[in-house]
Motif scaffolding. Structure first.
Motif, PDB file in Angstrom:
ATOM      1  N   ASP A  47      34.184  47.436  47.849  1.00  0.00           N
ATOM      2  CA  ASP A  47      33.301  46.509  48.554  1.00  0.00           C
ATOM      3  C   ASP A  47      32.487  47.170  49.664  1.00  0.00           C
ATOM      4  N   THR A 224      35.823  42.771  36.102  1.00  0.00           N
ATOM      5  CA  THR A 224      35.749  41.546  36.899  1.00  0.00           C
ATOM      6  C   THR A 224      35.372  41.850  38.342  1.00  0.00           C
ATOM      7  N   VAL A 225      36.044  42.827  38.941  1.00  0.00           N
ATOM      8  CA  VAL A 225      35.800  43.172  40.343  1.00  0.00           C
ATOM      9  C   VAL A 225      34.391  43.725  40.537  1.00  0.00           C
ATOM     10  N   ASP A 227      31.762  43.165  38.662  1.00  0.00           N
ATOM     11  CA  ASP A 227      30.816  42.058  38.478  1.00  0.00           C
ATOM     12  C   ASP A 227      30.756  41.161  39.721  1.00  0.00           C
ATOM     13  N   GLU A 228      31.897  40.925  40.339  1.00  0.00           N
ATOM     14  CA  GLU A 228      31.923  40.112  41.559  1.00  0.00           C
ATOM     15  C   GLU A 228      31.137  40.777  42.682  1.00  0.00           C
ATOM     16  N   GLN A 229      31.273  42.085  42.809  1.00  0.00           N
ATOM     17  CA  GLN A 229      30.545  42.805  43.851  1.00  0.00           C
ATOM     18  C   GLN A 229      29.039  42.774  43.601  1.00  0.00           C
ATOM     19  N   GLU A 231      27.321  40.465  41.985  1.00  0.00           N
ATOM     20  CA  GLU A 231      26.815  39.121  42.267  1.00  0.00           C
ATOM     21  C   GLU A 231      26.723  38.873  43.774  1.00  0.00           C
ATOM     22  N   ALA A 232      27.689  39.360  44.524  1.00  0.00           N
ATOM     23  CA  ALA A 232      27.660  39.190  45.978  1.00  0.00           C
ATOM     24  C   ALA A 232      26.476  39.934  46.588  1.00  0.00           C
TER      25      ALA A 232
END
Length: 245
Positions: A47, A224-225, A227-229, A231-232
Motif C-alpha cells: 500500500d 485481490t490485494v 486489484d484493491e490497491q 481501485e483505491a
C-alpha cells in the motif's frame, strides 16, 4: 606598526548621537557548494504507493505520473515526474510474512528433526492446537531413536536384514498439523494446514514444510490485494496511467 583605519560615512541629518562601531576580524564565510537534488526512492509494503498519493496527490502532475503493475513479482511501482532525472519512485511489494519465511513453508528450507522440534517449541504461539504442538515437539525430538527402534523391530519380525528406511521414516511422521500465521507482512493471521515431507538420503533425513492451502491462498490474495490497491489509487488519482506488465 600598522593601524586599522575605518571609513565612516555620517548621514547629513546626523544629530551628534554617539555611534557604536563594531570591528570584526577573521575571514569571511565561504558559500557552500550547491548540492544536486536528491532522488526520492522508497520501497515499502503493497500500500506504499497509495499512502504516498493519499497525502500528496494535489502536489503532482498526474499526467506525468505512471504506475507499473507486476503481478508475478506481487508489486506496484509509482513514478512521479517521469521525464525528470530526479523523479520520485515509490514501490510497494506484497511481501511474505516473517513467520512464513522463518517456518520455511513451501520454500527450499531443510530441517533436521531435532532442530525442527526446537523451533516448534519456541513458536508454540502460532499453533492452533497447543497439544498438537507438544506432540510434534516430542515426536521430532525422539524421531531418530524411534526410527531406529522400528527398523530393528522390523528386522526381527521379518527375519531378514532388509529394511525400507524411507517407509519407516514416513510412518513416524504426523500427516499434517495446523498453524495460525499471517501469509503476508502486515496482514492478519490465517489458518493453514501444513504437511511434513521427509527427504531420505541413505540414513540421513531432512524435513521440509509444505502447505498446498497456503500456496492457493497466496495466489488468490495476490490478485485481490493488488486489484484493491489499483481501485483505491484510481479513486484519488484518476488521471494516473496504470500499466500491467
Amino acid at each position: 606598526m600598522s593601524e586599522n583605519k575605518i571609513n565612516l560615512v555620517v548621514p547629513k541629518e546626523y544629530n551628534g548621537t554617539p555611534i557604536e562601531v563594531v570591528l570584526r576580524e577573521g575571514k569571511a564565510s565561504v558559500a557552500l557548494d550547491p548540492k544536486e537534488p536528491e532522488r526520492v526512492v522508497i520501497n515499502g509494503t503493497i500500500d506504499a504507493p497509495f499512502k504516498w498519493l493519499e497525502k500528496r496527490v494535489e502536489l503532482i502532475n498526474q499526467k506525468s505520473t505512471h504506475i507499473i503493475v507486476n503481478r508475478d513479482n506481487m508489486g506496484l511501482a509509482l513514478t512521479i515526474d517521469e521525464t525528470n532525472y530526479y523523479r520520485t519512485k515509490i514501490g510497494g511489494i506484497l511481501q511474505p510474512s516473517k513467520e512464513m519465511q522463518e517456518f520455511g513453508i513451501n520454500a527450499e528450507r531443510k530441517w533436521e528433526p531435532i532442530k525442527l522440534s526446537q523451533f516448534f517449541k519456541m513458536h508454540r504461539a502460532f499453533f492452533k492446537d497447543k497439544s498438537e504442538n507438544m506432540m510434534l515437539v516430542s515426536t521430532l525430538k525422539n524421531f531418530k531413536a524411534k526410527v531406529n527402534q522400528d527398523i530393528e523391530r522390523s528386522k526381527e519380525e521379518n527375519g531378514n536384514k532388509t529394511d525400507n528406511y524411507s517407509q519407516v521414516v514416513n510412518s513416524n511422521l504426523p500427516k499434517s498439523f495446523k498453524l495460525n500465521i499471517p501469509l503476508f507482512k502486515g496482514f492478519d493471521c490465517e489458518e493453514i494446514e501444513v504437511e511434513i515431507y521427509a527427504d531420505v538420503d541413505g540414513r540421513e533425513v531432512s524435513l521440509s514444510l509444505v502447505s498446498a492451502g497456503a500456496n492457493e491462498a497466496i495466489e488468490e490474495y495476490k490478485n485481490t490485494v493488488i486489484d484493491e490497491q489499483i481501485e483505491a489509487i484510481k479513486t484519488i488519482a484518476p488521471d494516473i496511467v496504470i500499466i500491467e506488465v
